[in-house]
Design a protein around this motif. Sequence first.
Motif, PDB file in Angstrom:
ATOM      1  N   MET A  84       0.836  -1.209   0.000  1.00  0.00           N
ATOM      2  CA  MET A  84       0.000   0.000   0.000  1.00  0.00           C
ATOM      3  C   MET A  84       0.875   1.265   0.000  1.00  0.00           C
ATOM      4  O   MET A  84       0.540   2.265   0.601  1.00  0.00           O
ATOM      5  CB  MET A  84      -0.895   0.038   1.235  1.00  0.00           C
ATOM      6  N   ILE A 121     -10.740  -4.522  -3.722  1.00  0.00           N
ATOM      7  CA  ILE A 121     -11.010  -4.228  -2.303  1.00  0.00           C
ATOM      8  C   ILE A 121     -10.068  -3.140  -1.818  1.00  0.00           C
ATOM      9  O   ILE A 121     -10.474  -2.219  -1.114  1.00  0.00           O
ATOM     10  CB  ILE A 121     -10.786  -5.453  -1.390  1.00  0.00           C
ATOM     11  N   VAL A 122      -8.786  -3.287  -2.189  1.00  0.00           N
ATOM     12  CA  VAL A 122      -7.813  -2.277  -1.795  1.00  0.00           C
ATOM     13  C   VAL A 122      -8.231  -0.917  -2.335  1.00  0.00           C
ATOM     14  O   VAL A 122      -8.197   0.095  -1.620  1.00  0.00           O
ATOM     15  CB  VAL A 122      -6.411  -2.657  -2.307  1.00  0.00           C
ATOM     16  N   ALA A 123      -8.679  -0.884  -3.588  1.00  0.00           N
ATOM     17  CA  ALA A 123      -9.060   0.396  -4.196  1.00  0.00           C
ATOM     18  C   ALA A 123     -10.281   0.987  -3.510  1.00  0.00           C
ATOM     19  O   ALA A 123     -10.362   2.203  -3.286  1.00  0.00           O
ATOM     20  CB  ALA A 123      -9.319   0.199  -5.690  1.00  0.00           C
ATOM     21  N   LEU A 164     -20.119   0.875  -3.592  1.00  0.00           N
ATOM     22  CA  LEU A 164     -19.141   0.077  -4.347  1.00  0.00           C
ATOM     23  C   LEU A 164     -18.904  -1.281  -3.700  1.00  0.00           C
ATOM     24  O   LEU A 164     -18.787  -2.297  -4.390  1.00  0.00           O
ATOM     25  CB  LEU A 164     -17.813   0.838  -4.455  1.00  0.00           C
ATOM     26  N   ASN A 217      -9.115  -9.128  -6.970  1.00  0.00           N
ATOM     27  CA  ASN A 217      -8.762  -8.865  -5.580  1.00  0.00           C
ATOM     28  C   ASN A 217      -8.371  -7.420  -5.299  1.00  0.00           C
ATOM     29  O   ASN A 217      -8.677  -6.874  -4.259  1.00  0.00           O
ATOM     30  CB  ASN A 217      -7.575  -9.754  -5.203  1.00  0.00           C
ATOM     31  N   GLY A 218      -7.665  -6.801  -6.239  1.00  0.00           N
ATOM     32  CA  GLY A 218      -7.161  -5.446  -6.012  1.00  0.00           C
ATOM     33  C   GLY A 218      -8.260  -4.440  -5.783  1.00  0.00           C
ATOM     34  O   GLY A 218      -8.016  -3.355  -5.254  1.00  0.00           O
ATOM     35  N   GLN A 230     -11.260   0.439  -0.375  1.00  0.00           N
ATOM     36  CA  GLN A 230     -10.825   0.885   0.954  1.00  0.00           C
ATOM     37  C   GLN A 230     -10.058   2.202   0.827  1.00  0.00           C
ATOM     38  O   GLN A 230     -10.234   3.113   1.635  1.00  0.00           O
ATOM     39  CB  GLN A 230      -9.945  -0.209   1.587  1.00  0.00           C
ATOM     40  N   LYS A 270     -12.399   4.994   0.387  1.00  0.00           N
ATOM     41  CA  LYS A 270     -13.012   5.376   1.654  1.00  0.00           C
ATOM     42  C   LYS A 270     -12.088   6.259   2.472  1.00  0.00           C
ATOM     43  O   LYS A 270     -12.504   7.250   3.066  1.00  0.00           O
ATOM     44  CB  LYS A 270     -13.361   4.116   2.460  1.00  0.00           C
ATOM     45  N   ARG A 271     -10.795   5.881   2.484  1.00  0.00           N
ATOM     46  CA  ARG A 271      -9.822   6.709   3.206  1.00  0.00           C
ATOM     47  C   ARG A 271      -9.746   8.109   2.604  1.00  0.00           C
ATOM     48  O   ARG A 271      -9.655   9.110   3.309  1.00  0.00           O
ATOM     49  CB  ARG A 271      -8.434   6.083   3.137  1.00  0.00           C
TER      50      ARG A 271
END
Lengths: 368, 368, 368, 368, 368
Positions: free
Chosen positions: B1, B216-218, B285, B213-214, B220, B223-224
């Motif tokens: 990250m 979820i990271v995007a 999302l 999978n990526g 999250q 959201k940040r």
Amino acid sequence: MGNRRFVSRETNLRAQASRRGLAPGTLLDEGGQSPATLRLLRYRPEACEQEAAPSFSRAAQLCAAKAGTVWLHSSGIPNRAQLEELGQQFGIHPLTLEDIQGSFHQAKLETFEHYVYLQCQNLSVQNERVEVVPFHILLKEDLVISILSGADDITTPLLDRLQNPQSRLRQRDAGYLVYALLDLVVDQAFPALQRFTHQVEVLEEDLLTRVHNGQIVAIQQAKRDLIVFNHVLWPMQETVSRLNHSIGEHPLLRSNLRPFLNDLYDHTIQLMSLLTSERDVVSGLMDIYLSMVNNRLSDIMRVLTIISTIFIPLTFVTGIYGMNIDGIPLLHYRYGYEIVVTFMTIVALSMLWYFRRRGWIFQRRGRA
Amino acid sequence: MGNRRFVSRETNLRAQASRRGLAPGTLLDEGGQSPATLRLLRYRPEACEQEAAPSFSRAAQLCAAKAGTVWLHSSGIPNRAQLEELGQQFGIHPLTLEDIQGSFHQAKLETFEHYVYLQCQNLSVQNERVEVVPFHILLKEDLVISILSGADDITTPLLDRLQNPQSRLRQRDAGYLVYALLDLVVDQAFPALQRFTHQVEVLEEDLLTRVHNGQIVAIQQAKRDLIVFNHVLWPMQETVSRLNHSIGEHPLLRSNLRPFLNDLYDHTIQLMSLLTSERDVVSGLMDIYLSMVNNRLSDIMRVLTIISTIFIPLTFVTGIYGMNIDGIPLLHYRYGYEIVVTFMTIVALSMLWYFRRRGWIFQRRGRA
Amino acid sequence: MGNRRFVSRETNLRAQASRRGLAPGTLLDEGGQSPATLRLLRYRPEACEQEAAPSFSRAAQLCAAKAGTVWLHSSGIPNRAQLEELGQQFGIHPLTLEDIQGSFHQAKLETFEHYVYLQCQNLSVQNERVEVVPFHILLKEDLVISILSGADDITTPLLDRLQNPQSRLRQRDAGYLVYALLDLVVDQAFPALQRFTHQVEVLEEDLLTRVHNGQIVAIQQAKRDLIVFNHVLWPMQETVSRLNHSIGEHPLLRSNLRPFLNDLYDHTIQLMSLLTSERDVVSGLMDIYLSMVNNRLSDIMRVLTIISTIFIPLTFVTGIYGMNIDGIPLLHYRYGYEIVVTFMTIVALSMLWYFRRRGWIFQRRGRA
Amino acid sequence: MGNRRFVSRETNLRAQASRRGLAPGTLLDEGGQSPATLRLLRYRPEACEQEAAPSFSRAAQLCAAKAGTVWLHSSGIPNRAQLEELGQQFGIHPLTLEDIQGSFHQAKLETFEHYVYLQCQNLSVQNERVEVVPFHILLKEDLVISILSGADDITTPLLDRLQNPQSRLRQRDAGYLVYALLDLVVDQAFPALQRFTHQVEVLEEDLLTRVHNGQIVAIQQAKRDLIVFNHVLWPMQETVSRLNHSIGEHPLLRSNLRPFLNDLYDHTIQLMSLLTSERDVVSGLMDIYLSMVNNRLSDIMRVLTIISTIFIPLTFVTGIYGMNIDGIPLLHYRYGYEIVVTFMTIVALSMLWYFRRRGWIFQRRGRA
Amino acid sequence: MGNRRFVSRETNLRAQASRRGLAPGTLLDEGGQSPATLRLLRYRPEACEQEAAPSFSRAAQLCAAKAGTVWLHSSGIPNRAQLEELGQQFGIHPLTLEDIQGSFHQAKLETFEHYVYLQCQNLSVQNERVEVVPFHILLKEDLVISILSGADDITTPLLDRLQNPQSRLRQRDAGYLVYALLDLVVDQAFPALQRFTHQVEVLEEDLLTRVHNGQIVAIQQAKRDLIVFNHVLWPMQETVSRLNHSIGEHPLLRSNLRPFLNDLYDHTIQLMSLLTSERDVVSGLMDIYLSMVNNRLSDIMRVLTIISTIFIPLTFVTGIYGMNIDGIPLLHYRYGYEIVVTFMTIVALSMLWYFRRRGWIFQRRGRA
């Protein structure tokens, strides 16, 4: 779940429940608890002297002498005898004494005619664990009494500043000392929050790397920690705000404190703002966890599908040729075996091609 | 990250934690930081002159001369020596100086007897990344001091407008310059938000196309980012609102500013309204992601079911005829093989028909 | 997703971003945009005349004559020249002109010394799509200027009512005309909301009938539509409320308007109340969708289980008798085959009975 | 979904949309609707007389006579002619008449100079369905006009109480009659809510017993019902509260009503409190449903796993011995078959033991 | 679900519904209910006497004598005759009497000219179940009437304190007795909450250990319990707050009560704060449950995958060699069987290695 990082909720409830039926303002007898260690200082811009044999009565004498600001600090909650002495010497209301001895704490401000009572909770990092201990402050004319439960004494930086004749702390009155104590407590919360933030980031990294059962426990624990932080910090902000609004209304809170309390209030707002951000992050962790579990299940299912759907039809073909029935074609043909094997290979490859086209196998796993 | 688009939360906390135990209002020594670059202008409707050797003392001299509005702009946070000079020359409160040097920023307004202090945060797009830097404004009689951390100077458009003798900026007083600076900061937020909105739309398209999978990271990360935008913009709106309400109450904020600040407030409301819409989109999302993962799993399961349920009974039939037991019917009958194969074909076709009727295969995939 | 039913969010942001660095109140040059079509009316209880060559200057002359209420309606946003004429003739503040020309709209009320400026957004159904266009109203003494962007002219019903000498509209002053225009805009929102409600009900029926991928897109689209409705209607309610509270405070808003504005406010409350209900319904759609997907997966799994668990043990039995090993019982017994087949039938039937008892097959599907 | 228990949302919208373009306060012509049935009473502590030929004009005459309180009750909405008569005889504002005739209803209070207008919604259970009908109350000096849409007349208990000379209703003035009518409406809501609560409990029991598709529809329906209850009851509470605050401010609302309206307000609070509890329960139903579906899927998968994983390896063993290859051990050994069967039994049992230890089979299903 | 720990919601609704149509303030005839047991005390600093034959009339006589504070306590709700006596002797409003007899309870404060009426709800733990019973307090000059429904008498500690001549309770007036009663009720809530907290912790431990069906019921029950606690405690806090604000406004509430009521208010805040924390914990339980169910399903699927994917290809190989077709290689080769077995072992091992590498088997299960 033995490694709770905060004091259990049940403790408070049980302690509170044990007071049932008692008259309000009654002090409990704790069974021969030894008296708390006191420290007594008197300072004015010219001098700062520490008293050798500190006691509540001695503090009352010093106050009566009207020669500077008196600061009495107690490391640990005073025992019953000390609390009664405190009540008599300074005319503290029985309910305030009960609050000091009490088991449930939440930051609050109470103004009485002759004194101001402040309660807040100190967050400190001890051996990798966050401890929450109550901190009580009493402000009278030219007198501050501070009582901090627990072993860690956070007030030593103030002693150093009092030794310095140029320090603003020494020039100012008792109200400024109260502000300085509150400032210490608020500043203590930052490293505790920093530690929590770090733990959450580690947990998030771990979640995105691989998924295991213990993570639910960790997420639930992080939620509980957020509850405790909120429980400690939100009333603190409220209390600082009310202290701010009491300036000018209570004779002990003078208006020259205003810019300092404004600054303190800003710090509590920062804490709450960081806490709110952290809550959003933590509430997203469960989503990540669930979707990672889902993904893993999906991966497993995919492999099962591919293996099964390729071999089940092929096994059927071998079954056909394993039948003892008469008249099966190719059975005794010269290239029979080669033809059957070729047919099965074509079937297997076309299924692989279909799965590939659907994006179920051999796909690149992108990372945004 | 590693590709965080915003400054980490931890940084603030660590910097704040390093102040623990220090007396409030103490300036930190940053270890020989070079002084910030200053720019000093004096303007009145007739003229606008830029000073060659700008410094805080020179600004104080110009102010004392009472010949127009003085604007001192600092690119980068002044170092300790400069801040102390600023404090002495203009009587700035130590807590304000600490705020300027400080590590935690949030838009706020503080009114003192002789000056007004405004802090806000500037969102700028730098090399495809959104940067958040603090922006400080001090307003005194006929004087504006603006301090912008970071390399990008957003104030150049104001220089151009000051060169123009007809511009409203040149006709008006220092309060209007403060408004013009705030207007710049608020306008900067629109392209940053536009970039974010674009990223979210791209992510949404990607989610509806295929799932990996990526994402979820995007999600999250989005959201940040929302948390950061909210953290920057919400206090900005509050501050502009409070500035609005301070008009007429503080002598430095004159009532002819009112329509302009109203307009500015409308712009901050627009920003918050766009941000709120974006939050609703982003929170949807995760739902899309989870339902796409579910869908893919469901698709995979469907194929597994069809293949297995068709071939498992057929394989059973071949097993029957593969038994070495005596007395199996049709085993040596003339058309035995043909009858068995026909039977198996009928079984397979009727199962396909059943799956079709349940809508599990060959269905059109509609798009609303 | 080309079939967005509302104007994209990005458009507003981009347009707003293009104003960066410009002095506030500056009008953009739109590159030779042709002037908007105007319509100019003067009416009093006795008469109502439409002006042949309407212009902002002509309206100013009619106003100066003080012979009735003047209503100037512009179909489309006036171009730069017209806006400047408007500003000069009626002393409109540059920020108001910028708002009229602007790209971001949200209902609001602004009161100036000599005029009142109202902005709201008109929802209209055009060729099965909902369009959102800004609607601007300026109220001066005996003068109303209304500006409606877009081709559809919603004001024709008012023309008819003005032709009727008995109509209340003709008897009353300019304030009542403003109310009548707002009433039109609010009434326009009902059919738009009705269309949306209908779409949501169709989508819900569709979800409960069968499940497919396009429904996620439709649900997400419904959420976005809710955001737009909320974005349009909530500020409208606020604005009507503030207009209500301004009665009696601003000389142009007379107290005989009160019952009418109360009624209008009730209508906006109805709209918000309907919107809130719709939000609850839409937020339930995702739940339905996910549970329908879950149900389908569960159905598929059930069939797989039944077929597999019945035939896998049977196939094992055929495997036993397919072994070439010596000493398998019943292999050459007279009724060997019949015994084996009977045994397998019993196994299959008892498994079916077990599944039935667990409620996995042959269950009635109730509908509440 | 033909069995909607409440009036569809669309109806209101469509009716509202049909008013578009009409001047506010215009009464619609409903096409020869027959007049509503009226009932006219005059009472004072000594007497209570029912009028034979009730009409709005007759009510006006009775009022003018100033001999007691006049109560005119209309069963059904008056037709256009009656509404116009009502308007003329009692000076009712056209917007109030439009509200009475209108299609959208929400409890509200409107105070005019000479009268008070109250609107609320009556929830009544009719043939196992909850009906929502509007109820209008007009209060003038010594006069109450009540209008209840729908066939069910809820006001008969009041007639009985008026026959009783000792009843408080007969001793008091028109304001108390308004209170008594509102009390009836509020009391009507309890059985309606009771019916809904009962339905939710039945649904919950059903969910915990077995799971089927129709339950999603039922849960969604319960959510919609909650929306309707909220839509009816929340404005009712608001209206009673505002009525309470209007006491003493409007001459028609005298202060001796206060304790009664306080009591009424408590009842509305009870309703809202019960509704809030119900909302929490209903929002938990979807969770139960989803987890029950999940559980069933998990149960099915477990059986599949056990059967498959036990028989697939065993079938492999039979496959080994079914090969026509030379040199397979035990093939012709004396106890070969017995050894192979024993081996397979051991494999099967050890897998069963493993599944048992993991808690996948033979587990007791606890109930907390 | 027979083991509801709280009184059902329906009961209240049904009882409330049975009042429909009755005039407000009417007392229901409960069918020969026996009178409640009364206890009558008179105390002043010097003495405390208990009356032998307590009744409402006797209490009125003692009050008239003006010789100390009179406390009448009723264990159980008085029957109709007693309530009427109470109303006549002390001038209690009929609506208050209806509230005492009533079926729906919620803490509230009502101030009348000559008395103050307080209602709250007592939470007590009886035989492992939490019971909620209403508690009514009436305060008049020198008189307190307390009515507690249910068998458990919580007031005995007060009797003991009244026997003690030094107790603060005996020194003070009737208002202090009201405070002491409220303090008892608030203190009763702590053990009830403690019991609930303990149950939730046990449930959480259970969830993290193993997952079963009954847990959904338990979680849903915990949510309902939270609703009841909230329903009881939130109005209690409101009521104490309003009592606090009524000090000085009502002549019966004297200002020397203020510090005590402040303390009581703090206790109610503690209760609400604990309840809020518990709500966050309980709402996390469903997440844990769902993710544990998901995990178990995932575990089961993993085993199925491993067994199936290993044996299905191997069975295919045996199928090949089971075919009766001519020309299969190795069929009659010397080491044919050994070669085939070795090949199958290699296939099985490489698949195990692949699964291991993906982390699907043999992984350590970490616990944070």
